[in-house]
Design a protein around this motif. Structure first.
Motif, PDB file in Angstrom:
ATOM      1  N   GLU A  88       1.104  -7.101  -7.642  1.00 39.64           N
ATOM      2  CA  GLU A  88       0.003  -6.176  -7.401  1.00 39.64           C
ATOM      3  C   GLU A  88       0.460  -5.076  -6.460  1.00 39.64           C
ATOM      4  N   LEU A  89       0.198  -3.846  -6.858  1.00 42.78           N
ATOM      5  CA  LEU A  89       0.510  -2.685  -6.029  1.00 42.78           C
ATOM      6  C   LEU A  89      -0.786  -1.917  -5.797  1.00 42.78           C
ATOM      7  N   GLU A  90      -0.990  -1.502  -4.552  1.00 39.02           N
ATOM      8  CA  GLU A  90      -2.162  -0.702  -4.216  1.00 39.02           C
ATOM      9  C   GLU A  90      -1.689   0.683  -3.793  1.00 39.02           C
ATOM     10  N   PHE A  91      -2.443   1.691  -4.187  1.00 36.86           N
ATOM     11  CA  PHE A  91      -2.078   3.083  -3.914  1.00 36.86           C
ATOM     12  C   PHE A  91      -3.234   3.809  -3.245  1.00 36.86           C
ATOM     13  N   LEU A 139       7.813   7.796  -8.917  1.00 39.37           N
ATOM     14  CA  LEU A 139       7.666   9.252  -8.967  1.00 39.37           C
ATOM     15  C   LEU A 139       7.156   9.848  -7.669  1.00 39.37           C
ATOM     16  N   ASN A 140       6.622   9.002  -6.767  1.00 40.14           N
ATOM     17  CA  ASN A 140       6.149   9.461  -5.460  1.00 40.14           C
ATOM     18  C   ASN A 140       7.209   9.318  -4.375  1.00 40.14           C
ATOM     19  N   GLY A 141       8.391   8.814  -4.748  1.00 41.17           N
ATOM     20  CA  GLY A 141       9.476   8.623  -3.797  1.00 41.17           C
ATOM     21  C   GLY A 141       9.446   7.283  -3.076  1.00 41.17           C
ATOM     22  N   SER A 142       8.524   6.395  -3.435  1.00 36.01           N
ATOM     23  CA  SER A 142       8.464   5.067  -2.804  1.00 36.01           C
ATOM     24  C   SER A 142       9.565   4.176  -3.368  1.00 36.01           C
ATOM     25  N   LEU A 143      10.212   3.436  -2.475  1.00 37.18           N
ATOM     26  CA  LEU A 143      11.298   2.524  -2.839  1.00 37.18           C
ATOM     27  C   LEU A 143      10.744   1.121  -3.003  1.00 37.18           C
ATOM     28  N   ASN A 195       0.871  -1.171   0.000  1.00 38.00           N
ATOM     29  CA  ASN A 195       0.000   0.000   0.000  1.00 38.00           C
ATOM     30  C   ASN A 195       0.907   1.218   0.000  1.00 38.00           C
ATOM     31  N   LEU A 196       0.964   1.890  -1.131  1.00 37.95           N
ATOM     32  CA  LEU A 196       1.878   3.000  -1.327  1.00 37.95           C
ATOM     33  C   LEU A 196       1.114   4.287  -1.608  1.00 37.95           C
ATOM     34  N   PRO A 197       1.727   5.436  -1.329  1.00 38.34           N
ATOM     35  CA  PRO A 197       1.059   6.714  -1.580  1.00 38.34           C
ATOM     36  C   PRO A 197       1.182   7.129  -3.046  1.00 38.34           C
ATOM     37  N   ALA A 198       0.211   7.896  -3.485  1.00 35.47           N
ATOM     38  CA  ALA A 198       0.224   8.478  -4.828  1.00 35.47           C
ATOM     39  C   ALA A 198      -0.251   9.926  -4.725  1.00 35.47           C
ATOM     40  N   ARG A 199       0.618  10.858  -5.089  1.00 35.69           N
ATOM     41  CA  ARG A 199       0.210  12.272  -5.091  1.00 35.69           C
ATOM     42  C   ARG A 199      -0.885  12.502  -6.109  1.00 35.69           C
ATOM     43  N   ASP A 200      -0.757  11.877  -7.265  1.00 31.15           N
ATOM     44  CA  ASP A 200      -1.720  12.034  -8.353  1.00 31.15           C
ATOM     45  C   ASP A 200      -1.971  10.643  -8.933  1.00 31.15           C
ATOM     46  N   MET A 201      -3.198  10.174  -8.854  1.00 35.09           N
ATOM     47  CA  MET A 201      -3.501   8.812  -9.294  1.00 35.09           C
ATOM     48  C   MET A 201      -3.248   8.619 -10.785  1.00 35.09           C
ATOM     49  N   ALA A 202      -3.627   9.579 -11.608  1.00 38.65           N
ATOM     50  CA  ALA A 202      -3.442   9.438 -13.056  1.00 38.65           C
ATOM     51  C   ALA A 202      -1.956   9.396 -13.415  1.00 38.65           C
ATOM     52  N   SER A 232       7.952   1.967   1.280  1.00 36.31           N
ATOM     53  CA  SER A 232       8.694   0.986   0.492  1.00 36.31           C
ATOM     54  C   SER A 232       7.944  -0.331   0.426  1.00 36.31           C
ATOM     55  N   ALA A 233       8.411  -1.188  -0.471  1.00 32.92           N
ATOM     56  CA  ALA A 233       7.850  -2.532  -0.630  1.00 32.92           C
ATOM     57  C   ALA A 233       8.914  -3.421  -1.242  1.00 32.92           C
ATOM     58  N   CYS A 234       8.750  -4.717  -1.078  1.00 33.26           N
ATOM     59  CA  CYS A 234       9.628  -5.693  -1.714  1.00 33.26           C
ATOM     60  C   CYS A 234       8.840  -6.442  -2.774  1.00 33.26           C
ATOM     61  N   ILE A 235       9.461  -6.612  -3.926  1.00 38.04           N
ATOM     62  CA  ILE A 235       8.904  -7.432  -4.999  1.00 38.04           C
ATOM     63  C   ILE A 235       9.867  -8.598  -5.170  1.00 38.04           C
ATOM     64  N   ARG A 236       9.382  -9.810  -4.984  1.00 40.58           N
ATOM     65  CA  ARG A 236      10.231 -11.004  -5.089  1.00 40.58           C
ATOM     66  C   ARG A 236       9.809 -11.789  -6.323  1.00 40.58           C
ATOM     67  N   VAL A 237      10.785 -12.064  -7.185  1.00 44.16           N
ATOM     68  CA  VAL A 237      10.501 -12.747  -8.445  1.00 44.16           C
ATOM     69  C   VAL A 237      11.545 -13.828  -8.712  1.00 44.16           C
ATOM     70  N   ASP A 238      11.163 -14.805  -9.524  1.00 41.31           N
ATOM     71  CA  ASP A 238      12.100 -15.856  -9.910  1.00 41.31           C
ATOM     72  C   ASP A 238      13.107 -15.366 -10.943  1.00 41.31           C
TER      73      ASP A 238
END
Length: 121
Positions: A44-47, A111-115, A8-15, A61-67
């Motif tokens: 899946e990312l939620e904002f 662009l929102n500064g989320s890592l 669950n990450l922030p978004a200054r502007d959804m578009a 921040s969030a972690c994305i784990r992939v093969d």
């Protein structure tokens, strides 16, 4: 369905956020005035709407784990983001950190500064 967690990450502007992530291969799954879900296969990312967010001060921040870390990086690299330290947004190349317990990874700052730490399973 396998166990999962979604960020669950922030978004200054959804578009603008949807457009940024579209260049990374994410498509809209849900959108309202205050909430948005973007999907890229199993990722899946939620904002949530955060109009007062200052990207340079974000601690989200969030972690994305992939093969296949290299395939994900190559796909994200198509968005032509800078790798310059402290740039917002930015994308760093895959690397292995000195700690042998840490898998190979790369970093994406949106662009929102989320890592987003993208890690190899």
């Amino acid at each position: 369905m396998a166990d999962r967690i979604t960020a669950n990450l922030p978004a200054r502007d959804m578009a603008e956020t949807a457009e940024f992530y579209a260049a990374l291969g994410f498509v809209p799954g849900y959108r309202s005035d205050g909430w948005m879900i973007l999907e890229r296969g199993a990722l899946e990312l939620e904002f949530f709407h955060a109009p007062g967010l200052i990207p340079a001060e974000s601690w989200h921040s969030a972690c994305i784990r992939v093969d296949d870390l290299d395939a994900l990086y190559d796909s994200f690299a198509g968005a032509d983001l800078p790798a310059t330290p402290r740039a917002i947004p930015r994308l760093t190349p895959p690397e292995r950190l000195p700690d042998p317990e840490v898998p190979r990874l790369f970093f994406l700052v949106d662009l929102n500064g989320s890592l987003l730490r993208c890690l190899e399973n």
